[in-house]
Design a protein around this motif. Structure first.
Motif, PDB file in Angstrom:
ATOM      1  N   VAL A  95      -3.708  19.099  -1.623  1.00 27.63           N
ATOM      2  CA  VAL A  95      -5.427  18.277  -1.928  1.00 27.63           C
ATOM      3  C   VAL A  95      -6.299  18.108  -0.198  1.00 27.63           C
ATOM      4  O   VAL A  95      -5.717  17.866   0.673  1.00 27.63           O
ATOM      5  CB  VAL A  95      -4.814  16.888  -1.952  1.00 27.63           C
ATOM      6  CG1 VAL A  95      -6.450  16.111  -2.718  1.00 27.63           C
ATOM      7  CG2 VAL A  95      -4.020  16.874  -2.979  1.00 27.63           C
ATOM      8  N   GLU A  96      -6.889  18.343  -0.957  1.00 28.77           N
ATOM      9  CA  GLU A  96      -8.364  17.840   0.579  1.00 28.77           C
ATOM     10  C   GLU A  96      -8.946  17.383   0.342  1.00 28.77           C
ATOM     11  O   GLU A  96      -9.364  15.947  -0.196  1.00 28.77           O
ATOM     12  CB  GLU A  96      -9.417  19.659   0.475  1.00 28.77           C
ATOM     13  CG  GLU A  96      -9.391  20.318   0.468  1.00 28.77           C
ATOM     14  CD  GLU A  96      -9.338  20.880   2.370  1.00 28.77           C
ATOM     15  OE1 GLU A  96     -10.321  20.350   2.622  1.00 28.77           O
ATOM     16  OE2 GLU A  96      -8.528  21.141   2.586  1.00 28.77           O
ATOM     17  N   PRO A  97      -8.837  16.380   1.981  1.00 27.20           N
ATOM     18  CA  PRO A  97      -9.549  14.454   1.945  1.00 27.20           C
ATOM     19  C   PRO A  97     -11.118  15.109   1.735  1.00 27.20           C
ATOM     20  O   PRO A  97     -11.439  15.645   2.295  1.00 27.20           O
ATOM     21  CB  PRO A  97      -9.558  14.607   3.420  1.00 27.20           C
ATOM     22  CG  PRO A  97      -8.467  15.895   4.398  1.00 27.20           C
ATOM     23  CD  PRO A  97      -8.442  16.927   2.966  1.00 27.20           C
ATOM     24  N   ALA A  98     -10.914  13.691   1.350  1.00 28.62           N
ATOM     25  CA  ALA A  98     -12.637  13.262   1.028  1.00 28.62           C
ATOM     26  C   ALA A  98     -13.317  11.986   1.798  1.00 28.62           C
ATOM     27  O   ALA A  98     -12.664  11.453   2.317  1.00 28.62           O
ATOM     28  CB  ALA A  98     -13.009  13.064  -0.721  1.00 28.62           C
ATOM     29  N   PHE A 128       1.050  -1.224   0.302  1.00 31.19           N
ATOM     30  CA  PHE A 128       0.330   0.001   0.475  1.00 31.19           C
ATOM     31  C   PHE A 128       1.173   0.940  -0.331  1.00 31.19           C
ATOM     32  O   PHE A 128       0.748   2.370  -0.366  1.00 31.19           O
ATOM     33  CB  PHE A 128      -0.938  -0.237   1.148  1.00 31.19           C
ATOM     34  CG  PHE A 128      -2.067  -1.138   1.060  1.00 31.19           C
ATOM     35  CD1 PHE A 128      -2.135  -1.716   0.099  1.00 31.19           C
ATOM     36  CD2 PHE A 128      -2.736  -0.553   2.230  1.00 31.19           C
ATOM     37  CE1 PHE A 128      -3.130  -2.724   0.749  1.00 31.19           C
ATOM     38  CE2 PHE A 128      -3.674  -1.665   1.625  1.00 31.19           C
ATOM     39  CZ  PHE A 128      -4.315  -2.855   0.370  1.00 31.19           C
ATOM     40  N   LYS A 129       2.147   1.259   0.388  1.00 32.16           N
ATOM     41  CA  LYS A 129       3.021   2.343   0.734  1.00 32.16           C
ATOM     42  C   LYS A 129       3.339   2.715  -1.045  1.00 32.16           C
ATOM     43  O   LYS A 129       3.624   4.368   0.013  1.00 32.16           O
ATOM     44  CB  LYS A 129       3.874   2.538   1.460  1.00 32.16           C
ATOM     45  CG  LYS A 129       5.226   1.290   0.839  1.00 32.16           C
ATOM     46  CD  LYS A 129       6.589   0.786   1.540  1.00 32.16           C
ATOM     47  CE  LYS A 129       7.745   0.462   0.899  1.00 32.16           C
ATOM     48  NZ  LYS A 129       8.237  -0.027   1.681  1.00 32.16           N
ATOM     49  N   LYS A 130       2.952   2.756  -1.778  1.00 29.77           N
ATOM     50  CA  LYS A 130       3.107   2.945  -2.743  1.00 29.77           C
ATOM     51  C   LYS A 130       1.927   3.645  -3.114  1.00 29.77           C
ATOM     52  O   LYS A 130       2.352   4.959  -4.064  1.00 29.77           O
ATOM     53  CB  LYS A 130       3.152   1.858  -4.292  1.00 29.77           C
ATOM     54  CG  LYS A 130       1.117   1.582  -4.525  1.00 29.77           C
ATOM     55  CD  LYS A 130       1.774   0.156  -5.466  1.00 29.77           C
ATOM     56  CE  LYS A 130       0.574  -0.595  -5.264  1.00 29.77           C
ATOM     57  NZ  LYS A 130       0.183  -1.734  -6.306  1.00 29.77           N
ATOM     58  N   ILE A 131       1.242   4.350  -3.034  1.00 32.21           N
ATOM     59  CA  ILE A 131       0.412   6.005  -3.041  1.00 32.21           C
ATOM     60  C   ILE A 131       1.274   6.969  -3.057  1.00 32.21           C
ATOM     61  O   ILE A 131       0.597   8.043  -2.751  1.00 32.21           O
ATOM     62  CB  ILE A 131      -1.240   5.622  -2.159  1.00 32.21           C
ATOM     63  CG1 ILE A 131      -0.848   5.566  -0.572  1.00 32.21           C
ATOM     64  CG2 ILE A 131      -1.904   4.794  -2.883  1.00 32.21           C
ATOM     65  CD1 ILE A 131      -1.902   5.713   0.093  1.00 32.21           C
ATOM     66  N   ASN A 132       2.514   6.423  -1.682  1.00 29.61           N
ATOM     67  CA  ASN A 132       3.479   7.943  -0.821  1.00 29.61           C
ATOM     68  C   ASN A 132       3.939   8.733  -2.005  1.00 29.61           C
ATOM     69  O   ASN A 132       4.959   9.508  -2.520  1.00 29.61           O
ATOM     70  CB  ASN A 132       3.781   7.390  -0.321  1.00 29.61           C
ATOM     71  CG  ASN A 132       3.644   7.134   1.715  1.00 29.61           C
ATOM     72  OD1 ASN A 132       2.346   7.287   1.498  1.00 29.61           O
ATOM     73  ND2 ASN A 132       4.157   5.588   1.801  1.00 29.61           N
ATOM     74  N   TYR A 149       2.746  10.027  -4.977  1.00 31.68           N
ATOM     75  CA  TYR A 149       1.089  10.864  -5.443  1.00 31.68           C
ATOM     76  C   TYR A 149       1.111  11.501  -4.643  1.00 31.68           C
ATOM     77  O   TYR A 149       1.538  11.600  -3.261  1.00 31.68           O
ATOM     78  CB  TYR A 149       0.299  10.157  -5.493  1.00 31.68           C
ATOM     79  CG  TYR A 149       0.249   9.590  -6.028  1.00 31.68           C
ATOM     80  CD1 TYR A 149      -0.232   9.336  -7.701  1.00 31.68           C
ATOM     81  CD2 TYR A 149      -0.624   7.917  -6.495  1.00 31.68           C
ATOM     82  CE1 TYR A 149      -0.063   8.730  -9.205  1.00 31.68           C
ATOM     83  CE2 TYR A 149      -0.139   7.022  -7.238  1.00 31.68           C
ATOM     84  CZ  TYR A 149      -0.594   6.884  -8.328  1.00 31.68           C
ATOM     85  OH  TYR A 149      -0.500   6.551  -9.671  1.00 31.68           O
ATOM     86  N   ASP A 150       1.675  13.046  -4.829  1.00 37.13           N
ATOM     87  CA  ASP A 150       1.517  14.477  -4.002  1.00 37.13           C
ATOM     88  C   ASP A 150      -0.146  14.790  -3.162  1.00 37.13           C
ATOM     89  O   ASP A 150      -0.055  14.820  -4.882  1.00 37.13           O
ATOM     90  CB  ASP A 150       3.004  15.896  -4.766  1.00 37.13           C
ATOM     91  CG  ASP A 150       2.691  16.570  -4.035  1.00 37.13           C
ATOM     92  OD1 ASP A 150       2.316  16.347  -2.998  1.00 37.13           O
ATOM     93  OD2 ASP A 150       3.376  17.344  -4.366  1.00 37.13           O
ATOM     94  N   THR A 151      -0.496  14.305  -2.503  1.00 40.72           N
ATOM     95  CA  THR A 151      -1.061  14.957  -1.821  1.00 40.72           C
ATOM     96  C   THR A 151      -0.984  16.716  -0.906  1.00 40.72           C
ATOM     97  O   THR A 151      -1.771  16.688  -0.121  1.00 40.72           O
ATOM     98  CB  THR A 151      -1.630  13.602  -1.140  1.00 40.72           C
ATOM     99  OG1 THR A 151      -0.872  13.201  -0.191  1.00 40.72           O
ATOM    100  CG2 THR A 151      -2.478  12.943  -2.126  1.00 40.72           C
ATOM    101  N   LYS A 152      -0.384  17.204  -1.062  1.00 40.60           N
ATOM    102  CA  LYS A 152      -0.295  18.466  -0.068  1.00 40.60           C
ATOM    103  C   LYS A 152      -1.199  18.937  -0.360  1.00 40.60           C
ATOM    104  O   LYS A 152      -1.483  19.389   0.630  1.00 40.60           O
ATOM    105  CB  LYS A 152       1.697  18.808  -0.386  1.00 40.60           C
ATOM    106  CG  LYS A 152       2.854  18.717   0.644  1.00 40.60           C
ATOM    107  CD  LYS A 152       3.469  19.468   0.276  1.00 40.60           C
ATOM    108  CE  LYS A 152       5.244  18.367   0.767  1.00 40.60           C
ATOM    109  NZ  LYS A 152       5.424  18.252  -0.861  1.00 40.60           N
TER     110      LYS A 152
END
Lengths: 480, 102, 500
Positions: free
Chosen positions: B56-59, B45-49, B51-54
């Motif tokens: 981004v508003e959480p949904a 799962f850590k592969k989602i890291n 992606y840069d989400t700085k």
């Protein structure tokens, strides 16, 4: 010797005055049989879902505006996860990330220089009630209180003494009651306060380690717990000890606090946004509407009573001590009574009746219209105040129209001078000694004689006439 | 990841603390299994890291909606027996549980 | 005429026209369940007397001239995580053995209003956590097409029941593919509705922001008829949509009046997805695209956004929510409760009840969910997943502009043999790769049969559409089903009266 300063912050929980619970339509009434005000939602049965009660957001908004909080435009609910038998879902729906209000303030009454900052105000659900069953040594759970709406008002650590803390609580309590947010009955648990206490050397800035005190169920207990805890910490520091950050339970009987073992210490609540509840958007229109319908605050009433109705500062303060007295005053005046008369009657006879009946002011069932009529009869010399008192006493237990009652029972004031003269004469005749005393210069004897006349008239005699007649007839006794 | 060593994502200590939090009493065998499983799963799962989400508003919800409110109308509740009948240990109209100590 | 060969709406039609009686349909299905369920393990509970009395009740209303719904009198089955007063509701977990809910889910009230005859509760993975029904406390259901294979999950019991002719349609629930994957494995049409279209009140939550109840049936038309019965705006569910009334009207249109020509419709086909699946699936889905093209639709290319993130994001969110939702099972109020609870201290009581009541996979997900929410890990895992969810939602919104639906496989292969990945949870999780996006984005998605592989097992395709445009999906699949007969194929074991 080192001197210390006590630093106090308060977390106040107050149950809201709604008819139904925060997330379901069960009643919030206090004192019912166990588990009779429950449904799948507040019992947390599998599959049940919460729906927010509009009035909860409305009342929370009211308090936020009254304490100058900034309103969170989109407020959300979070789940606070922990296992305890009073919490049937094993999570409490509360607000952590986006509480409804932040950064408010409250001014104290007796410490005018002290403005207490309010860190946040948030909405949440209450938990059930546990009692210990000594026969089985098990706990018994009643879920009636589960889901009763609460506001938690968290202050900054801005208070410096037990007196200030109690002033803050009293001011907040009064505000909550006047806004119609809560009835604040501490004995029923609808107002509860946890107190954070720390101490620091006088003159230093850094905050010391704080402890949280729980389980105080009266203002008195809160005051004592603060004094006790701050002394405990000072003693500990003076002995070279260290303060542990912990939750302590106040035992009012032992006048001591004890560190709590299980649920509160070192917990990881794993808060996360509740997916069952959409965010609540508090738009300008809604906020404006709440602002427009905001009930008058106690200090606003107090100043209005002084300016508009010319009541004394003392009277105005007494009458804004609780919402019921203020509303009784306002309604009775609205029925045509004279403000000074109403004020004096409420603070005199009304409260006296409560003291003798050992009840709350709002427990007396006399209606403002009846009270206004009664007071008008005094003002218009229809009855004496003495008569009014006995009529009032009768009114406490009977639904009557005071005017017809006075008429039917012949209680109107006796103004006929001939009748009164006869009455005075017969009293003087029967009180030879008092007459002699008066003539010998004892003024007091006259008061006694007037009292006798009033008694003979069963309180109905016009006191001004009686006074005059007694003087006249006594003077006649001087000339043999 | 304070409690994990090196590039380990979950340690045995974490597993035992998490089990406690979730009120699961796991024996050694189960703890080993879940330590291994969580490690494998999170490592994938850590592969989602990447992606840069700085920014981004959480949904929190699948779509945006708000203000679902009900009016403050109290309705009569059903008889408590409807719920109490589901429980094994009941006394005086209350649910009975092991002593809750504070 | 074999009643069990009919589609749900055909049977409903006959009952409405009084050509057959509701009780006849009920007797037919009772006979089938009695013969086949012992082997298939599709139903966890059913009750002949309860079935008959419901059928008689519906018939009385029909005889009195009441108009109920096109499906009045048609027997149907309900997944065991939907609360019913009629039958125990256990989520196929030891934890809820014997739990008879004191209230009905909103969908159940709606179905009863519509004259449904509820035959029983179907097998599933424990608390809907699984893709095979293997995690069921009562053992797995079997695939009627090949009993050595899984019917899929978590709504595997519903799928097996409908495929084997034990029910005309069934309700499932879909959190990450739990309606669509078993539909694909059992040659059914199954719709995961738009989030909020069907009330969740009474659905025992696995992951609240992803769960949705939906129909599993033999055709898009049957699914549309079921949607008409179960959809409602529910004041008891804060996440329920206001759109339901409008939807009900267009739902009927979609599968009756829908223009069979799909001219002007745009269907996207992500080639990258096809590259990842087994050849039989690839072929079947490509052929499906060709059929849509023949019907007049434009087939356009598409890139699935953040495809490698979908499964991680889904599991991180689902397990976190589950760790909260399943915390209430503690043995105090209902379900499994110990006899010697009074001998334990409170913590031991909780730990004992929860450890004994939950199965292995549920515990695994509770551990994962508790971990990602716990202090020190929340931001790195849970919050990260929520942000990725936003990115996935936004990308779909962006990329689906002008496109009616995305055509994809449901699963990388047809139904695998039972217990294939028993000790490899990650492998099982990864097989959800094509289904979880619809749940993360709240979009509707429909699985439908598109062929049979060399091993004789069904293969499904999937269309994902626009939020609250479920009717378009039903219409597209209905159009497809007027041109093809894949959905009419039945397993040989479904023949009436033959033991499964």
């Amino acid at each position: 010797m080192t001197t210390y300063e006590t630093i106090i912050g308060l977390e106040v929980h107050t149950e809201l005055q709604t008819d139904s619970k925060i997330f379901c339509s069960c009643s919030t009434r206090f004192g019912q049989q166990p588990n009779t005000q429950c449904c799948p939602v507040c019992l947390g049965l599998p599959g049940a879902l919460p729906v927010l009660n509009r009035q909860v957001a409305e009342l929370a908004l009211r308090l936020c505006l009254a304490t100058d909080c900034s309103i969170t435009p989109v407020t959300r609910f979070d789940r606070k996860n922990y296992f305890y038998p009073d919490l049937p879902k094993a999570y409490q729906i509360s607000q952590l990330h986006e509480p409804i209000g932040r950064n408010g303030q409250l001014c104290l009454k007796d410490f005018p220089e002290r403005v207490v900052r309010i860190h946040e105000i948030h909405m949440e659900e209450d938990a059930g009630k546990l009692t210990h069953d000594p026969w089985s040594d098990q706990s018994l759970v009643d879920y009636n209180r589960c889901g009763v709406p609460l506001l938690e008002i968290v202050s900054e650590p801005d208070l410096r003494s037990a007196e200030e803390a109690l002033d803050y609580l009293a001011t907040l309590r009064k505000l909550l009651m006047f806004l119609g947010v809560s009835d604040c009955r501490m004995e029923q648990g609808s107002l509860r306060a946890d107190v954070n206490v720390s101490v620091r050397k006088t003159g230093t800035q850094a905050l010391g380690t704080r402890t949280e005190m729980k389980n105080m169920n009266s203002f008195k207990a809160i005051g004592r717990a603060i004094i006790h805890e701050s002394q405990r910490q000072i003693d500990l520091l003076n002995e070279g000890g260290m303060i542990l950050q912990e939750t302590r339970r106040w035992d009012e009987n032992k006048e001591m606090s004890f560190a709590m073992r299980s649920k509160e210490n070192a917990q990881d609540y794993r808060y996360f946004p509740d997916p069952d509840l959409p965010p609540v958007k508090l738009d300008k229109a809604w906020i404006d509407r709440v602002r427009q319908n905001m009930p008058e605050r106690p200090e606003q009433k107090q100043s209005r009573y002084q300016h508009e109705w010319r009541l004394s500062a003392y009277e105005a303060e007494q009458l804004t001590d609780e919402p019921f007295l203020a509303s009784l005053l306002e309604q009775t005046i609205a029925c045509g009574a004279n403000p000074a008369d109403v004020s004096s009657w409420i603070l005199g006879e009304w409260l006296q009746a409560c003291r003798s009946g050992n009840c709350d002011a709002s427990d007396l069932s006399v209606q403002p219209e009846s009270l206004a009529k009664l007071l008008e009869m005094i003002r218009n010399n229809v009855i004496t105040r003495t008569t009014a008192r006995s009529v009032f006493t009768y009114m406490l237990d009977h639904q009557i129209d005071p005017e017809s009652y006075v008429r039917e029972h012949g209680l109107a004031m006796v103004n006929d001078l001939d009748d009164l003269k006869q009455m005075v004469a017969s009293v003087l005749e029967a009180s030879e000694q008092s007459v002699k005393d008066y003539l010998a210069g004892k003024e007091k004897a006259k008061t006694y004689l007037i009292g006798q006349v009033m008694r003979k008239s069963r309180g109905k005699a016009n006191p001004a006439h009686v006074n005059k007649l007694v003087e006249e007839l006594l003077e006649q006794h001087r000339q043999p | 990841m304070s409690e994990a060593k090196n590039d380990e994502l979950v340690s045995r200590e974490v597993i035992s603390r998490i089990a406690k939090l979730a009120r699961l009493d796991l024996d050694d065998n189960e703890q080993n299994t879940y330590e291994h499983d969580l490690e494998t799963i999170l490592d994938h799962f850590k592969k989602i890291n990447v992606y840069d989400t700085k920014q981004v508003e959480p949904a929190y919800h699948p779509h945006d909606y708000e203000n679902k409110l009900r009016e403050d109308d109290a309705k009569p509740s059903r008889p408590p027996q409807d719920w109490l009948a589901l429980a094994k240990q009941v006394k005086d109209g209350c649910y009975m549980v092991p002593k809750a100590v504070e | 005429m074999q009643l069990t060969e009919l589609s749900a709406w055909q049977l409903g039609d006959l009952i409405r026209k009084k050509e057959i009686r509701a009780l006849d349909a009920a007797e037919a299905v009772v006979a089938e369940i009695k013969t086949k369920n012992e082997k298939l393990n599709a139903f966890l509970s059913y009750d002949e007397a309860v079935i008959r009395s419901q059928a008689e009740g519906v018939q009385e209303k029909l005889d009195a001239g009441q108009v109920l719904s096109p499906l009045a009198g048609v027997p149907m089955a309900v997944k065991d995580n939907i609360s019913t007063r009629l039958y125990p509701t256990t989520c196929a977990s030891d934890m809820l053995q014997g739990y008879l809910p004191p209230y009905d889910a909103t969908v159940i009230e709606n179905l009863q209003q519509a004259g449904a005859v509820i035959t029983g509760k179907t097998n599933m993975d424990e608390f809907a956590m699984g893709c095979s029904t293997e995690t069921s406390f009562r053992g797995p259901a079997l695939n009627p097409w090949n009993q050595g294979h899984t019917p899929g999950g978590s709504s595997g019991g519903s799928a097996a029941a409908v495929a084997a002719g034990l029910s005309w349609y069934a309700l499932g629930s879909d959190t990450g593919g739990s309606i669509r994957q078993p539909s694909a494995y059992c040659n059914l049409t199954g719709l995961k509705p738009s989030y909020g279209l069907v009330s969740r009140y009474g659905l025992i939550a696995y992951a609240s922001s992803l769960d949705q109840i939906g129909p599993m049936a033999r055709s898009a038309r049957d699914c549309a008829a079921v949607m008409d019965c179960i959809t409602s705006q529910d004041s008891k569910d804060s996440t329920s949509s206001d759109h339901s009334t409008a939807f009900k009207a267009s739902c009927y249109e979609a599968t009756t009046g829908f223009n069979i020509s799909l001219k002007g419709r745009k269907i996207a086909l992500p080639e990258q997805a096809l590259a990842q699946v087994d050849p039989a699936v690839r072929r079947a889905v490509s052929e499906t695209a060709a059929v849509f093209k023949d019907l007049g639709a434009d087939i356009v290319p598409f890139d699935l956004p953040y495809q490698d993130a979908s499964v991680p994001v889904y599991y991180l969110i689902a397990c976190a929510e589950a760790s909260g939702n399943l915390a209430r099972y503690d043995g105090v109020q209902y379900g499994r409760q110990p006899d010697n609870g009074h001998e334990m201290d409170l913590t031991a009581f909780y730990e004992h009840n929860r450890s004994a009541g939950f199965g292995k996979e549920v515990k695994r997900r509770l551990m994962l969910g508790t971990f990602v929410l716990s202090s020190g890990y929340y931001d790195a895992w849970y919050l990260k997943a929520l942000k990725m969810r936003r990115m996935i939602i936004d990308s779909y919104n962006e990329m689906m502009r002008g496109i009616d639906a995305v055509l994809m496989p449901v699963t990388p292969s047809a139904a695998p043999p039972l217990y294939q990945h028993e000790d490899d949870p990650l492998a099982r999780y990864i097989s959800d790769t094509f289904t979880v996006d619809a749940n993360l984005t709240g979009r509707p998605a429909i699985a439908f049969p598109c062929g049979i592989n060399a091993g004789g097992l069904p293969v499904g395709a999937q269309l994902t559409g626009h939020l609250l445009a479920d009717d378009i999906l039903l219409g597209l699949v209905h159009a497809y089903q007027t041109q093809t007969s894949h959905h009419e194929k039945r397993p040989s074991s479904a023949r009436k009266g033959e033991p499964a």
